[in-house]
Design an enzyme around this catalytic site. Structure first.
Site, mmCIF file in Angstrom:
data_model
loop_
_atom_site.group_PDB
_atom_site.id
_atom_site.type_symbol
_atom_site.label_atom_id
_atom_site.label_comp_id
_atom_site.label_asym_id
_atom_site.label_seq_id
_atom_site.Cartn_x
_atom_site.Cartn_y
_atom_site.Cartn_z
ATOM 1 N N ASP A 8 35.856 49.543 48.345
ATOM 2 C CA ASP A 8 35.112 49.148 49.565
ATOM 3 C C ASP A 8 35.885 49.917 50.878
ATOM 4 O O ASP A 8 35.852 49.013 51.967
ATOM 5 C CB ASP A 8 35.029 47.798 49.952
ATOM 6 C CG ASP A 8 34.031 47.146 48.593
ATOM 7 O OD1 ASP A 8 33.969 47.815 48.011
ATOM 8 O OD2 ASP A 8 33.963 45.828 48.949
ATOM 9 N N LYS A 107 27.765 47.145 44.660
ATOM 10 C CA LYS A 107 27.691 45.567 44.576
ATOM 11 C C LYS A 107 27.335 44.807 45.735
ATOM 12 O O LYS A 107 27.135 45.285 46.886
ATOM 13 C CB LYS A 107 29.274 45.298 43.971
ATOM 14 C CG LYS A 107 30.197 45.469 45.109
ATOM 15 C CD LYS A 107 31.583 45.189 44.696
ATOM 16 C CE LYS A 107 32.631 45.365 45.919
ATOM 17 N NZ LYS A 107 32.327 44.346 47.103
ATOM 18 N N CYS A 152 37.751 41.634 47.825
ATOM 19 C CA CYS A 152 36.939 42.456 46.925
ATOM 20 C C CYS A 152 38.156 43.002 45.876
ATOM 21 O O CYS A 152 37.939 43.186 44.697
ATOM 22 C CB CYS A 152 36.122 43.494 47.390
ATOM 23 S SG CYS A 152 34.729 42.582 48.171
#
Ligand code: VGL
Ligand code: ZN
Length: 205
Positions: A8, A107, A152
């Site tokens: 991310d 996601k 994450c």
């Protein structure tokens, strides 16, 4: 076989972004050095992307929540976030200085459930393509860096350990949200206690 998972590193988690993580931009040179090393050694490199519809219910504005507070979303505890990483928005793009990675795992695409891990949503009801991609490539050992340490990165690492991977967390390649001041330190501890190796990028070279 070894694989690198870059978690991310998107504009919204970097300086000026909707959910900016302190000092996030400091990991870009670290990430780029590690990506280059993996590319040069022909190891698989994968990037995850937080990729939410604008209607995502983890967004405070869509759930009548207050940013940073915890509520319940479909039976699970949920931190209410500012709107971030909305599909196809500038905030969802990779940081412009990050070296391009071609294997991308999306996601958080289901507006009803959040998805911190690159493998499964938070209820573990659905999985992404990540596990099959790793299996197809006979990957047994992972190196993980990115944003955010306490969300994450942590959940991706914990799932990877449960799935039986050897996991190395590149600590200087991670930064955390720290809603509470020690969240990232605690996340590192928890990953280590559950079997992850905590390393520095210099250990690779
Ligand atoms: C993340 C909060 C909300 C992360 C994603 O990438 O760590 N954190 N969505
Ligand atoms: Zn998100």
């Amino acid at each position: 076989m070894k694989s690198l998972i870059v978690v991310d590193i998107q504009n919204d988690f970097c300086e000026g972004g909707a959910l900016a993580v302190k000092d996030a931009q400091k990991i870009i040179p670290v990430a780029n050095r590690v990506i280059t090393f993996f590319n040069e050694n022909n190891y698989l490199t994968i990037a995850t992307m937080d990729w939410h519809p604008a209607t995502h219910k983890s967004f405070a504005i869509n759930s009548n929540g207050k940013v940073g507070e915890v509520g319940i979303l479909n039976g699970l505890p949920q931190v209410w976030w500012p709107a971030h990483c909305v599909q196809k928005s500038h905030g969802a793009e990779f940081h412009p200085e990050l070296i391009k990675i071609s294997n991308i795992i999306y996601k958080g695409t289901d507006s009803e459930i959040d998805s911190y891990s690159g493998f499964f949503d938070n209820g573990k009801l659905k999985s992404t393509e990540l596990l099959s991609l790793l299996k197809e490539n006979n990957i047994t050992e992972l190196f993980v860096l990115g944003l955010a340490t306490d969300y994450c990165v942590k959940y991706t690492v914990l799932d990877a350990l449960e799935l039986g991977f050897k996991v190395n967390v590149i600590e200087d390649g991670c930064r955390g949200v720290n809603l509470l001041p020690n969240d990232s330190i605690n996340a590192i501890k928890e990953m280590q206690e559950k079997g992850a190796n905590i390393i520095k990028s210099d250990d690779l070279f």
